[in-house]
Every structure is written in C-alpha cells, then in structure tokens.
Write a protein that holds these residues in place. Structure first.
Motif, PDB file in Angstrom:
ATOM      1  N   VAL A 105      23.863  37.474 -68.932  1.00  0.00           N
ATOM      2  CA  VAL A 105      23.693  38.899 -68.653  1.00  0.00           C
ATOM      3  C   VAL A 105      24.479  39.295 -67.406  1.00  0.00           C
ATOM      4  CG1 VAL A 105      22.012  40.687 -68.104  1.00  0.00           C
ATOM      5  CG2 VAL A 105      21.458  38.947 -69.790  1.00  0.00           C
ATOM      6  N   ALA A 106      24.472  38.470 -66.376  1.00  0.00           N
ATOM      7  CA  ALA A 106      25.234  38.786 -65.171  1.00  0.00           C
ATOM      8  C   ALA A 106      26.732  38.891 -65.469  1.00  0.00           C
ATOM      9  CB  ALA A 106      24.975  37.730 -64.103  1.00  0.00           C
ATOM     10  N   ALA A 107      27.245  37.986 -66.307  1.00  0.00           N
ATOM     11  CA  ALA A 107      28.662  38.049 -66.650  1.00  0.00           C
ATOM     12  C   ALA A 107      28.986  39.307 -67.453  1.00  0.00           C
ATOM     13  CB  ALA A 107      29.054  36.797 -67.439  1.00  0.00           C
ATOM     14  N   LEU A 108      28.097  39.699 -68.358  1.00  0.00           N
ATOM     15  CA  LEU A 108      28.333  40.903 -69.156  1.00  0.00           C
ATOM     16  C   LEU A 108      28.246  42.162 -68.296  1.00  0.00           C
ATOM     17  CD1 LEU A 108      26.306  39.916 -72.345  1.00  0.00           C
ATOM     18  CD2 LEU A 108      28.788  40.039 -72.112  1.00  0.00           C
ATOM     19  N   LEU A 109      27.294  42.201 -67.382  1.00  0.00           N
ATOM     20  CA  LEU A 109      27.212  43.348 -66.483  1.00  0.00           C
ATOM     21  C   LEU A 109      28.426  43.428 -65.574  1.00  0.00           C
ATOM     22  CD1 LEU A 109      23.442  43.216 -65.454  1.00  0.00           C
ATOM     23  CD2 LEU A 109      24.533  44.792 -67.049  1.00  0.00           C
ATOM     24  N   ARG A 110      28.911  42.277 -65.126  1.00  0.00           N
ATOM     25  CA  ARG A 110      30.106  42.279 -64.285  1.00  0.00           C
ATOM     26  C   ARG A 110      31.329  42.741 -65.070  1.00  0.00           C
ATOM     27  NH1 ARG A 110      30.919  39.928 -59.425  1.00  0.00           N
ATOM     28  NH2 ARG A 110      28.987  38.730 -59.575  1.00  0.00           N
ATOM     29  N   ALA A 111      31.309  42.508 -66.404  1.00  0.00           N
ATOM     30  CA  ALA A 111      32.427  42.959 -67.236  1.00  0.00           C
ATOM     31  C   ALA A 111      32.365  44.449 -67.543  1.00  0.00           C
ATOM     32  CB  ALA A 111      32.439  42.172 -68.542  1.00  0.00           C
ATOM     33  N   GLY A 112      31.275  45.116 -67.202  1.00  0.00           N
ATOM     34  CA  GLY A 112      31.204  46.560 -67.385  1.00  0.00           C
ATOM     35  C   GLY A 112      30.298  47.033 -68.483  1.00  0.00           C
ATOM     36  N   LEU A 113      29.561  46.161 -69.146  1.00  0.00           N
ATOM     37  CA  LEU A 113      28.662  46.589 -70.205  1.00  0.00           C
ATOM     38  C   LEU A 113      27.412  47.231 -69.615  1.00  0.00           C
ATOM     39  CD1 LEU A 113      30.484  44.561 -71.854  1.00  0.00           C
ATOM     40  CD2 LEU A 113      28.450  44.114 -73.238  1.00  0.00           C
ATOM     41  N   PRO A 114      26.844  48.221 -70.298  1.00  0.00           N
ATOM     42  CA  PRO A 114      25.576  48.798 -69.827  1.00  0.00           C
ATOM     43  C   PRO A 114      24.448  47.786 -69.979  1.00  0.00           C
ATOM     44  CG  PRO A 114      26.202  49.728 -71.947  1.00  0.00           C
ATOM     45  CD  PRO A 114      27.370  48.914 -71.483  1.00  0.00           C
ATOM     46  N   PRO A 115      23.367  47.931 -69.214  1.00  0.00           N
ATOM     47  CA  PRO A 115      22.299  46.918 -69.245  1.00  0.00           C
ATOM     48  C   PRO A 115      21.699  46.692 -70.626  1.00  0.00           C
ATOM     49  CG  PRO A 115      22.050  48.328 -67.331  1.00  0.00           C
ATOM     50  CD  PRO A 115      23.137  48.934 -68.153  1.00  0.00           C
ATOM     51  N   ALA A 116      21.436  47.771 -71.382  1.00  0.00           N
ATOM     52  CA  ALA A 116      20.801  47.604 -72.692  1.00  0.00           C
ATOM     53  C   ALA A 116      21.683  46.769 -73.618  1.00  0.00           C
ATOM     54  CB  ALA A 116      20.511  48.971 -73.306  1.00  0.00           C
ATOM     55  N   GLN A 117      22.965  47.085 -73.674  1.00  0.00           N
ATOM     56  CA  GLN A 117      23.868  46.323 -74.536  1.00  0.00           C
ATOM     57  C   GLN A 117      24.069  44.904 -74.019  1.00  0.00           C
ATOM     58  OE1 GLN A 117      27.634  48.218 -75.118  1.00  0.00           O
ATOM     59  NE2 GLN A 117      28.396  46.659 -76.527  1.00  0.00           N
ATOM     60  N   ALA A 118      24.080  44.716 -72.712  1.00  0.00           N
ATOM     61  CA  ALA A 118      24.255  43.370 -72.161  1.00  0.00           C
ATOM     62  C   ALA A 118      23.084  42.468 -72.524  1.00  0.00           C
ATOM     63  CB  ALA A 118      24.418  43.456 -70.639  1.00  0.00           C
ATOM     64  N   TRP A 119      21.863  42.996 -72.434  1.00  0.00           N
ATOM     65  CA  TRP A 119      20.707  42.168 -72.792  1.00  0.00           C
ATOM     66  C   TRP A 119      20.699  41.855 -74.282  1.00  0.00           C
ATOM     67  CZ3 TRP A 119      17.986  39.456 -69.613  1.00  0.00           C
ATOM     68  CH2 TRP A 119      17.855  39.845 -68.279  1.00  0.00           C
ATOM     69  N   ARG A 120      21.032  42.866 -75.124  1.00  0.00           N
ATOM     70  CA  ARG A 120      21.071  42.597 -76.569  1.00  0.00           C
ATOM     71  C   ARG A 120      22.139  41.564 -76.897  1.00  0.00           C
ATOM     72  NH1 ARG A 120      20.308  47.923 -77.403  1.00  0.00           N
ATOM     73  NH2 ARG A 120      22.556  48.238 -77.519  1.00  0.00           N
ATOM     74  N   TYR A 121      23.291  41.732 -76.286  1.00  0.00           N
ATOM     75  CA  TYR A 121      24.403  40.815 -76.549  1.00  0.00           C
ATOM     76  C   TYR A 121      24.050  39.396 -76.108  1.00  0.00           C
ATOM     77  CZ  TYR A 121      29.347  39.585 -77.091  1.00  0.00           C
ATOM     78  OH  TYR A 121      30.515  39.021 -77.503  1.00  0.00           O
ATOM     79  N   ALA A 122      23.402  39.261 -74.953  1.00  0.00           N
ATOM     80  CA  ALA A 122      23.091  37.927 -74.425  1.00  0.00           C
ATOM     81  C   ALA A 122      21.973  37.246 -75.200  1.00  0.00           C
ATOM     82  CB  ALA A 122      22.705  38.031 -72.952  1.00  0.00           C
ATOM     83  N   GLU A 123      21.011  38.009 -75.709  1.00  0.00           N
ATOM     84  CA  GLU A 123      19.852  37.408 -76.373  1.00  0.00           C
ATOM     85  C   GLU A 123      20.059  37.220 -77.868  1.00  0.00           C
ATOM     86  OE1 GLU A 123      16.302  39.100 -73.458  1.00  0.00           O
ATOM     87  OE2 GLU A 123      16.826  40.171 -75.308  1.00  0.00           O
ATOM     88  N   ASP A 124      20.709  38.195 -78.532  1.00  0.00           N
ATOM     89  CA  ASP A 124      20.811  38.165 -79.987  1.00  0.00           C
ATOM     90  C   ASP A 124      22.199  37.833 -80.494  1.00  0.00           C
ATOM     91  OD1 ASP A 124      18.164  38.971 -79.961  1.00  0.00           O
ATOM     92  OD2 ASP A 124      18.696  41.098 -80.003  1.00  0.00           O
ATOM     93  N   GLY A 125      23.204  37.793 -79.633  1.00  0.00           N
ATOM     94  CA  GLY A 125      24.534  37.441 -80.076  1.00  0.00           C
ATOM     95  C   GLY A 125      25.452  38.647 -80.156  1.00  0.00           C
ATOM     96  N   PRO A 126      26.754  38.388 -80.409  1.00  0.00           N
ATOM     97  CA  PRO A 126      27.734  39.482 -80.447  1.00  0.00           C
ATOM     98  C   PRO A 126      27.445  40.507 -81.525  1.00  0.00           C
ATOM     99  CG  PRO A 126      28.819  37.356 -80.261  1.00  0.00           C
ATOM    100  CD  PRO A 126      27.381  37.078 -80.549  1.00  0.00           C
ATOM    101  N   ALA A 127      26.990  40.061 -82.720  1.00  0.00           N
ATOM    102  CA  ALA A 127      26.774  41.007 -83.816  1.00  0.00           C
ATOM    103  C   ALA A 127      25.711  42.026 -83.455  1.00  0.00           C
ATOM    104  CB  ALA A 127      26.387  40.254 -85.084  1.00  0.00           C
TER     105      ALA A 127
END
Length: 218
Positions: free
Chosen positions: A61-83
């Motif tokens: 999640v920290a890497a996704l937030l640093r890349a510019g993703l919003p928190p909701a999408q970063a948590w979904r992406y980190a927990e459930d995968g890219p799809a």
C-alpha cells in the motif's frame, strides 16, 4: 552349459513365445500419467505469519500511495490484486462508496496504523513503511528468541528420557531394576525421590523457557 546349448535354449524360448500383437499408437500421443491421490496434510501455519502478512500489505500500500494512487484504489489493489483494483477504479460510484482503508480481515496492526493516519493526518506512506519495518523486526526478534530457547527445550526432553533409557538398558542386560526399586523400602524411596526430582526439573525448565519467552514478547 555350452554356448551352442545356450543359443538353442534362447531360440526355443523365442519360438514358444510366438508373435506379439502389434501395439497401436494413439495419434493423440501418450496421455498424462494418472495422478496419485495424495493425503491432505494439515500444515501448521508458520509462526509470526500475521506479522509478515501485515508487513507485506503495508509495504504494498505504501508503494502504491507513493506512486500516486488514491487510498481506496491502493488498498483494493494491494489486497485483492490488479484486477480488483482496476475494476474498482472504473466502477461507477467507486470514489464515493469505495472502502478507503484496509479490509476487516487485514492484520490488526495495519488497521490500527491506518486509523491513526485518518485521525491525526500523519503521512500515510511514512506511517505504513514504519509499520512494515516494525512488524518485520518483531518477527525476527521472535524467531531469534525461539532459536535461543530451542536448546533448552531439547535438553529438558532429553534429560527426562534418560532415566527411562537406564531402566530399559538394565532390563536388556538381564538385571531388571524395578525388582530393586519396588521390592525394597529403600528402592521405593529412591523411586519416589527420583520421580519427584524428574517432574520438578521438567516443571522448572518449562517455567524458565516460558519466562524467557514472555520477556521477549514471543
């Protein structure tokens, strides 16, 4: 047996066997070998798995937030995968109804850090990175503590088995020790004292290991 007799015996065996039926080859090729059923083994989860799972989740999640993703999408992406992250980003109303934090199934430490970030406004990336580093450090400390106390556990078990091994050895040599231990008053007193000391030693060793483990937080 001479060489001629051996050759004749081989020729006779070949004639008696007769022609073999031709083997038809499958045009589709040889099929895969049937898999043998394996017994389902219950594997014990590795120790401190919750800490390592939380550390990996916080790092993602920290890497996704640093890349510019919003928190909701970063948590979904980190927990459930890219799809799931891409689908959530393009779904209608994803920004308003999306869960802005970790799922309820996430480790408690990660959820506590994110609650602190939401309440105090602390930098999310730095907080999650510190959470991951602390979780990995605690997991390493617990593993080191278990390795340090493993020798004491094994020694306690080995010392506990030595009296039983001595009794078995005496019986194997033809001198059953229980005749002396149970047949006389002095033997019974020695057996009682030895059993008491053995159980007391086991209890004391287990108490020391528990105290060291509790002091180390494992």
């Amino acid at each position: 047996m001479s060489a001629a007799a051996a050759v004749a015996a081989l020729v006779g065996a070949a004639v008696a066997a007769g022609p073999r039926a031709p083997v038809r080859s499958d045009p589709r090729g040889p099929g895969p070998a049937p898999a043998r059923p394996r017994r389902a083994r219950r594997r014990r989860p590795p120790p401190d798995e919750d800490l390592l799972v939380g550390a990996r989740l916080a790092e993602r999640v920290a890497a996704l937030l640093r890349a510019g993703l919003p928190p909701a999408q970063a948590w979904r992406y980190a927990e459930d995968g890219p799809a799931a992250g891409d689908a959530g980003a393009g779904a209608p109303g994803a920004g308003a109804g999306a869960r802005p934090g970790p799922a309820p199934s996430a480790p408690e430490g990660v959820r506590a850090v994110w609650r602190l970030v939401e309440r105090t406004g602390a930098p999310a990336v730095e907080a999650l990175e510190q959470c991951a580093a602390a979780a990995r450090a605690e997991a390493d400390a617990r593993a080191a503590l278990r390795a340090a106390t493993a020798g004491a556990r094994v020694s306690a078990r080995t010392v506990s088995l030595l009296p039983l091994a001595g009794l078995a050895l005496g019986a194997a040599l033809g001198a059953p020790p229980w005749e002396a231990l149970l047949g006389t008053g002095a033997g019974r007193a020695c057996a009682l004292a030895g059993t008491t000391l053995l159980l007391g030693g086991r209890w004391w060793s287990a108490r020391l290991v528990r105290a060291a483990t509790a002091a180390g937080g494992a």
